[in-house]
Design a protein around this motif. Structure first.
Motif, PDB file in Angstrom:
ATOM      1  N   VAL A   1       0.843  -1.201   0.000  1.00 11.17           N
ATOM      2  CA  VAL A   1       0.000   0.000   0.000  1.00 11.17           C
ATOM      3  C   VAL A   1       0.875   1.246   0.000  1.00 11.17           C
ATOM      4  N   LEU A   2       0.602   2.114  -0.964  1.00 13.11           N
ATOM      5  CA  LEU A   2       1.252   3.421  -0.993  1.00 13.11           C
ATOM      6  C   LEU A   2       0.164   4.473  -0.822  1.00 13.11           C
ATOM      7  N   GLU A   3       0.293   5.316   0.174  1.00 17.50           N
ATOM      8  CA  GLU A   3      -0.667   6.417   0.293  1.00 17.50           C
ATOM      9  C   GLU A   3      -0.331   7.456  -0.764  1.00 17.50           C
ATOM     10  N   THR A   4      -1.325   7.765  -1.591  1.00 18.55           N
ATOM     11  CA  THR A   4      -1.109   8.732  -2.672  1.00 18.55           C
ATOM     12  C   THR A   4      -2.231   9.768  -2.668  1.00 18.55           C
ATOM     13  N   PRO A   5      -2.302  10.600  -1.623  1.00 16.39           N
ATOM     14  CA  PRO A   5      -3.395  11.555  -1.492  1.00 16.39           C
ATOM     15  C   PRO A   5      -3.275  12.728  -2.465  1.00 16.39           C
ATOM     16  N   GLY A   6      -4.396  13.390  -2.675  1.00 18.12           N
ATOM     17  CA  GLY A   6      -4.432  14.555  -3.556  1.00 18.12           C
ATOM     18  C   GLY A   6      -5.766  14.591  -4.286  1.00 18.12           C
ATOM     19  N   HIS A   7      -6.001  13.575  -5.100  1.00 18.38           N
ATOM     20  CA  HIS A   7      -7.312  13.421  -5.763  1.00 18.38           C
ATOM     21  C   HIS A   7      -8.390  13.366  -4.674  1.00 18.38           C
ATOM     22  N   THR A   8      -8.180  12.472  -3.708  1.00 15.05           N
ATOM     23  CA  THR A   8      -8.925  12.494  -2.443  1.00 15.05           C
ATOM     24  C   THR A   8      -7.882  12.375  -1.332  1.00 15.05           C
ATOM     25  N   LEU A   9      -8.301  12.641  -0.106  1.00 23.16           N
ATOM     26  CA  LEU A   9      -7.340  12.533   1.007  1.00 23.16           C
ATOM     27  C   LEU A   9      -7.055  11.074   1.347  1.00 23.16           C
ATOM     28  N   ASP A  10      -8.008  10.198   1.033  1.00 20.61           N
ATOM     29  CA  ASP A  10      -7.832   8.789   1.422  1.00 20.61           C
ATOM     30  C   ASP A  10      -7.173   7.935   0.341  1.00 20.61           C
ATOM     31  N   HIS A  11      -6.838   8.496  -0.803  1.00 21.29           N
ATOM     32  CA  HIS A  11      -6.414   7.683  -1.953  1.00 21.29           C
ATOM     33  C   HIS A  11      -5.145   6.868  -1.670  1.00 21.29           C
ATOM     34  N   VAL A  12      -5.234   5.562  -1.935  1.00 18.45           N
ATOM     35  CA  VAL A  12      -4.033   4.716  -1.889  1.00 18.45           C
ATOM     36  C   VAL A  12      -3.852   4.029  -3.246  1.00 18.45           C
ATOM     37  N   SER A  13      -2.615   3.648  -3.531  1.00 18.51           N
ATOM     38  CA  SER A  13      -2.300   2.838  -4.701  1.00 18.51           C
ATOM     39  C   SER A  13      -1.773   1.503  -4.204  1.00 18.51           C
ATOM     40  N   TYR A  14      -1.936   0.463  -5.016  1.00 15.99           N
ATOM     41  CA  TYR A  14      -1.469  -0.871  -4.642  1.00 15.99           C
ATOM     42  C   TYR A  14      -0.352  -1.297  -5.599  1.00 15.99           C
ATOM     43  N   VAL A  15       0.788  -1.684  -5.033  1.00 16.84           N
ATOM     44  CA  VAL A  15       1.943  -2.084  -5.821  1.00 16.84           C
ATOM     45  C   VAL A  15       2.217  -3.563  -5.590  1.00 16.84           C
ATOM     46  N   PHE A  16       2.195  -4.344  -6.649  1.00 12.63           N
ATOM     47  CA  PHE A  16       2.564  -5.763  -6.584  1.00 12.63           C
ATOM     48  C   PHE A  16       3.972  -5.868  -7.153  1.00 12.63           C
ATOM     49  N   ASP A  17       4.961  -5.796  -6.259  1.00 13.58           N
ATOM     50  CA  ASP A  17       6.353  -5.673  -6.708  1.00 13.58           C
ATOM     51  C   ASP A  17       6.798  -6.868  -7.536  1.00 13.58           C
ATOM     52  N   THR A  18       6.448  -8.067  -7.092  1.00 11.68           N
ATOM     53  CA  THR A  18       6.894  -9.270  -7.805  1.00 11.68           C
ATOM     54  C   THR A  18       6.300  -9.323  -9.207  1.00 11.68           C
ATOM     55  N   GLU A  19       5.090  -8.801  -9.346  1.00 14.91           N
ATOM     56  CA  GLU A  19       4.417  -8.790 -10.649  1.00 14.91           C
ATOM     57  C   GLU A  19       4.759  -7.536 -11.448  1.00 14.91           C
ATOM     58  N   LYS A  20       5.559  -6.635 -10.851  1.00 15.16           N
ATOM     59  CA  LYS A  20       5.918  -5.359 -11.497  1.00 15.16           C
ATOM     60  C   LYS A  20       4.668  -4.619 -11.954  1.00 15.16           C
ATOM     61  N   THR A  21       3.717  -4.534 -11.045  1.00 15.64           N
ATOM     62  CA  THR A  21       2.403  -3.996 -11.390  1.00 15.64           C
ATOM     63  C   THR A  21       1.973  -2.930 -10.391  1.00 15.64           C
ATOM     64  N   LEU A  22       1.496  -1.799 -10.927  1.00 14.88           N
ATOM     65  CA  LEU A  22       1.006  -0.690 -10.107  1.00 14.88           C
ATOM     66  C   LEU A  22      -0.454  -0.410 -10.452  1.00 14.88           C
ATOM     67  N   PHE A  23      -1.309  -0.454  -9.437  1.00 15.87           N
ATOM     68  CA  PHE A  23      -2.697  -0.023  -9.604  1.00 15.87           C
ATOM     69  C   PHE A  23      -2.804   1.367  -8.984  1.00 15.87           C
ATOM     70  N   ALA A  24      -2.881   2.385  -9.819  1.00 11.33           N
ATOM     71  CA  ALA A  24      -2.779   3.775  -9.343  1.00 11.33           C
ATOM     72  C   ALA A  24      -4.115   4.497  -9.333  1.00 11.33           C
ATOM     73  N   ALA A  25      -5.192   3.828  -9.791  1.00  8.44           N
ATOM     74  CA  ALA A  25      -6.539   4.406  -9.782  1.00  8.44           C
ATOM     75  C   ALA A  25      -6.541   5.840 -10.296  1.00  8.44           C
ATOM     76  N   ASP A  26      -6.993   6.798  -9.478  1.00 11.27           N
ATOM     77  CA  ASP A  26      -7.166   8.171  -9.975  1.00 11.27           C
ATOM     78  C   ASP A  26      -6.039   9.104  -9.540  1.00 11.27           C
ATOM     79  N   THR A  27      -4.884   8.525  -9.167  1.00  8.77           N
ATOM     80  CA  THR A  27      -3.717   9.374  -8.902  1.00  8.77           C
ATOM     81  C   THR A  27      -2.941   9.603 -10.191  1.00  8.77           C
TER      82      THR A  27
END
Ligand code: ZN
Ligand code: FE
Length: 255
Positions: free
Chosen positions: A108-134
């Motif tokens: 879990v990476l906290e990535t606030p700005g778009h909303t205050l609660d926004h987080v992104s999910y990083v699957f390091d082994t899969e080299k995959t970032l789910f960044a939603a609306d950040t």
């Protein structure tokens, strides 16, 4: 272990994503814009939903949670932020927490700005970032609840990830983002190449996602607000990167 990812459309222009652990058959939906297309995607694959990983509280990201929870009794993981009310949550996560989807590990990476609660999910082994609306391909989310320095800081966190990571974002906004980016960054060869690729993909009715983070670092002007050439282009030579970022975001809002 190996992960399989499926991408599909929800609502008008939201992306639905499933990430599936081949070893344990655990399957997570990243956000839940609406239940129908997620259920269909699960049925196509013969997968059972075990988890929903929510990025932020907006309706177009949580609208399907209640129905999916009811149907699959899946675990619902959501950002730890008491200012927002996401219903049906089983686990609250904050920066640095690791969420297990079977044997897959989502950081879990906290990535606030778009909303205050926004987080992104990083699957390091899969080299995959789910960044939603950040972070979008060639764009970024609107800054609704946070400040420009806060959002810029979040983008820097994502920019720090390796170039060979794949970006899966919340919306199919790439064509509109490209159109705007060309107005402020017209001489960028990486952007021009992405523009051609996006035009081709959209003509074939294919998603523009995932893109490679390394390509975004070169082509996405919102990740380049600290480059002197970008500041100069906006007549903001010497200005603070967060201020340049804010100017870019405001121009995009008006575009
Ligand atoms: Zn949103
Ligand atoms: Fe959204």
């Amino acid at each position: 272990m190996a992960a399989e990812i499926r991408t599909f459309t929800c609502l008008n222009d939201n992306f639905g994503y499933l990430i599936h652990d081949v070893e344990t058959k655990a399957t997570a939906s990243i956000d839940a814009p609406e239940a129908g297309p997620i259920i269909k995607a699960l049925e196509r694959e013969g997968w059972q939903l075990t988890d929903i990983l929510i990025t932020h509280h907006h309706g177009d990201h949580v609208g399907g949670v209640a129905e999916l929870k009811q149907k699959f009794n899946c675990r619902v993981v959501a950002p730890h932020d008491k200012t927002t009310k996401i219903a049906n949550v089983d686990l609250r996560v904050a920066n640095g927490d690791v969420v297990k989807v079977g044997t897959l590990l989502g950081r879990v990476l906290e990535t606030p700005g778009h909303t205050l609660d926004h987080v992104s999910y990083v699957f390091d082994t899969e080299k995959t970032l789910f960044a939603a609306d950040t972070l979008f391909s060639i764009g970024c989310g609107r800054v609704f609840e946070g400040t420009y320095p806060m959002m810029w800081d979040s983008l820097l966190k994502l920019r720090a990830l390796p170039d060979d990571f794949k970006l899966y974002c919340g919306h199919e906004y790439t064509a509109s983002n490209v159109k705007f980016a060309l107005t402020v960054d017209p001489d960028n060869a990486a952007l021009q190449a992405r523009a051609a690729e996006v035009a081709r993909l959209r003509a074939e009715n294919k998603p523009t996602i995932p893109s490679l983070l390394g390509d975004e670092k070169r082509a996405n002007v919102f990740l380049r607000a600290d480059e002197p050439a970008v500041a100069a282009r906006l007549h903001m030579k010497g200005a603070d990167a967060a201020a340049v970022f804010g100017e870019l975001r405001e121009r995009k809002n008006k575009s």
